[in-house]
Design an enzyme around this catalytic site. Structure first.
Site, PDB file in Angstrom:
ATOM      1  N   ARG A  40       8.616  -0.468 -12.948  1.00 35.01           N
ATOM      2  CA  ARG A  40       7.158  -0.804 -11.982  1.00 35.01           C
ATOM      3  C   ARG A  40       6.853  -2.051 -13.035  1.00 35.01           C
ATOM      4  NH1 ARG A  40       3.115   1.962  -7.409  1.00 35.01           N
ATOM      5  NH2 ARG A  40       3.720  -0.074  -5.922  1.00 35.01           N
ATOM      6  N   TYR A  82      -2.081   1.418 -17.229  1.00 33.49           N
ATOM      7  CA  TYR A  82      -2.071   3.118 -17.520  1.00 33.49           C
ATOM      8  C   TYR A  82      -0.721   2.334 -19.374  1.00 33.49           C
ATOM      9  CZ  TYR A  82      -2.776   4.736 -13.601  1.00 33.49           C
ATOM     10  OH  TYR A  82      -2.973   5.105 -12.352  1.00 33.49           O
ATOM     11  N   GLY A 134       4.275   2.444   0.763  1.00 34.65           N
ATOM     12  CA  GLY A 134       2.937   3.267   0.481  1.00 34.65           C
ATOM     13  C   GLY A 134       2.194   4.001   1.070  1.00 34.65           C
ATOM     14  N   ARG A 135       0.682   3.287   1.838  1.00 35.21           N
ATOM     15  CA  ARG A 135       0.558   4.137   2.530  1.00 35.21           C
ATOM     16  C   ARG A 135       0.882   4.095   3.876  1.00 35.21           C
ATOM     17  NH1 ARG A 135      -4.505   0.282   2.728  1.00 35.21           N
ATOM     18  NH2 ARG A 135      -3.385  -0.830   1.551  1.00 35.21           N
ATOM     19  N   GLN A 139       9.361   8.852 -10.684  1.00 36.13           N
ATOM     20  CA  GLN A 139       8.764   7.547 -11.192  1.00 36.13           C
ATOM     21  C   GLN A 139       8.015   8.358 -13.024  1.00 36.13           C
ATOM     22  OE1 GLN A 139       4.992   6.333 -10.800  1.00 36.13           O
ATOM     23  NE2 GLN A 139       5.709   3.787  -9.868  1.00 36.13           N
TER      24      GLN A 139
END
Length: 352
Positions: free
Chosen positions: A209, A160, A319-320, A102
């Site tokens: 993304r 971002y 993810g987690r 990424q």
């Protein structure tokens, strides 16, 4: 419900995956002064060996001032860092997986660590800064291909830098990179995608993304209607994006009123391109609670499977669940749901 469809191969251009599960990018900041370590190689390889179809690395930054907001976020430039990333890609391939970096620039998002240069943002960047940033994204794209990665992902979400250009609250520019509409404010991202596409050629897969929500404001909507969504994502597809990674906090939530399609479902409907869904897959608690030290129990994936089998999206980012349980995909494939581990927030502080 049969899970077989989630374990069918996926192919798009030069990207070949053995199943539909993707490891979501999660910032770890364990790369010493930006250089990946052997422990990072072990971390990604462990999950590839345990059946993850595609590893999306944590955000890795381009060669720009203040592109990172923590000093140990990994670089994706420079001979030393790139040599380590090439080694990581080789390790993942040896384990039977695929991997994509990424690629990221954080923009104006300080976290207490002060970089050696001022943070860049749409408000502060000159035309020369923008041109140099676009070239830096392209250079990292070429580096990904040269290092043997299977694809790359552009981080255009979560408030971002690229997302700061999308968002009217942070993009007040009056030149060609600003504007009153989401289509106008997408020009910076379009320029980045075009430069990266030129750097890697037509067959190397580019993922982006995107998110509606921002870390600065969870309620933000860049696109309030399907028409605004078209104006946002179609130019990106035309510029060279192959796959859209549609970030939600909860994948089951509808994106617009009057239809139960989620964010990934709507992007696929609008663009016709493959999409990745993400957001609390396999867990009962929202990820923001995890960053506040909250643990989360497991949840079934029946709704995920229903939406996938309906054709709403092509890939599923986890993810987690994978952070705390590297064998999560293996266990799901074997139907060992009673062996899935609950998420513990303490795993955010370790690299296993």
């Amino acid at each position: 419900m049969s899970l077989d469809s989630l374990f069918t191969p996926f192919q798009y251009k030069g990207l070949h995956l053995k199943n539909r599960f993707v490891m979501a990018p999660m910032t770890r900041a364990f790369a010493t002064d930006g250089i990946p370590t052997p422990q990072i190689a072990d971390y990604y390889t462990r999950r590839a060996a345990a059946g993850v179809g595609l590893i999306l690395t944590e955000g890795t930054v381009i060669d720009r001032p203040a592109s990172k907001n923590l000093k140990d976020i990994p670089n994706f430039y420079g001979d030393e860092a790139l040599a380590q990333w090439k080694h990581i890609a080789e390790r993942v391939h040896q384990a039977g997986g695929a991997i994509a970096p990424q690629i990221w620039h954080v923009g104006n998002t300080p976290y207490g660590w002060q970089p050696p240069a001022p943070f860049e943002s749409p408000e502060t960047m000159t035309a020369e800064d923008i041109d140099a940033t676009i070239k830096a994204f392209a250079n990292s794209a070429k580096a990904a291909k040269d290092a043997g990665f299977d694809a790359l992902e552009i981080h255009g979400a979560h408030g971002y830098l690229i997302d700061q250009f999308f968002w009217e609250d942070t993009n007040k520019r009056t030149d060609d990179f600003g504007g009153n509409t989401i289509k106008e404010r997408s020009r910076f991202a379009v320029a980045v995608v075009k430069a990266m596409r030129e750097a890697v050629g037509p067959d190397f897969v580019i993922i982006i993304r995107l998110s509606q929500w921002k870390q600065q404001d969870y309620t933000v909507k860049l696109a309030h209607t399907p028409q605004e969504l078209e104006n946002w994502v179609l130019p990106l597809a035309e510029a060279g994006v192959d796959i859209f990674h549609a970030s939600q906090r909860r994948y089951w939530e509808p994106e617009f009123e009057g239809d139960d399609l989620n964010f990934a479902g709507w992007i696929k409907k609008v663009t016709g391109q493959p999409t990745v869904t993400v957001g609390s897959v396999g867990l009962a608690g929202d990820f923001m609670g995890s960053f506040q030290g909250q643990n989360s129990g497991t949840a079934n994936i029946d709704e995920l499977l229903r939406r996938y089998d309906r054709g709403d999206f092509d890939l599923v980012a986890v993810g987690r669940s994978l952070l705390h349980d590297p064998e999560w995909v293996q266990k799901v494939k074997a139907g060992q749901f009673n062996e899935l581990k609950s998420f513990e927030a303490s795993s955010l502080q370790t690299l296993y």
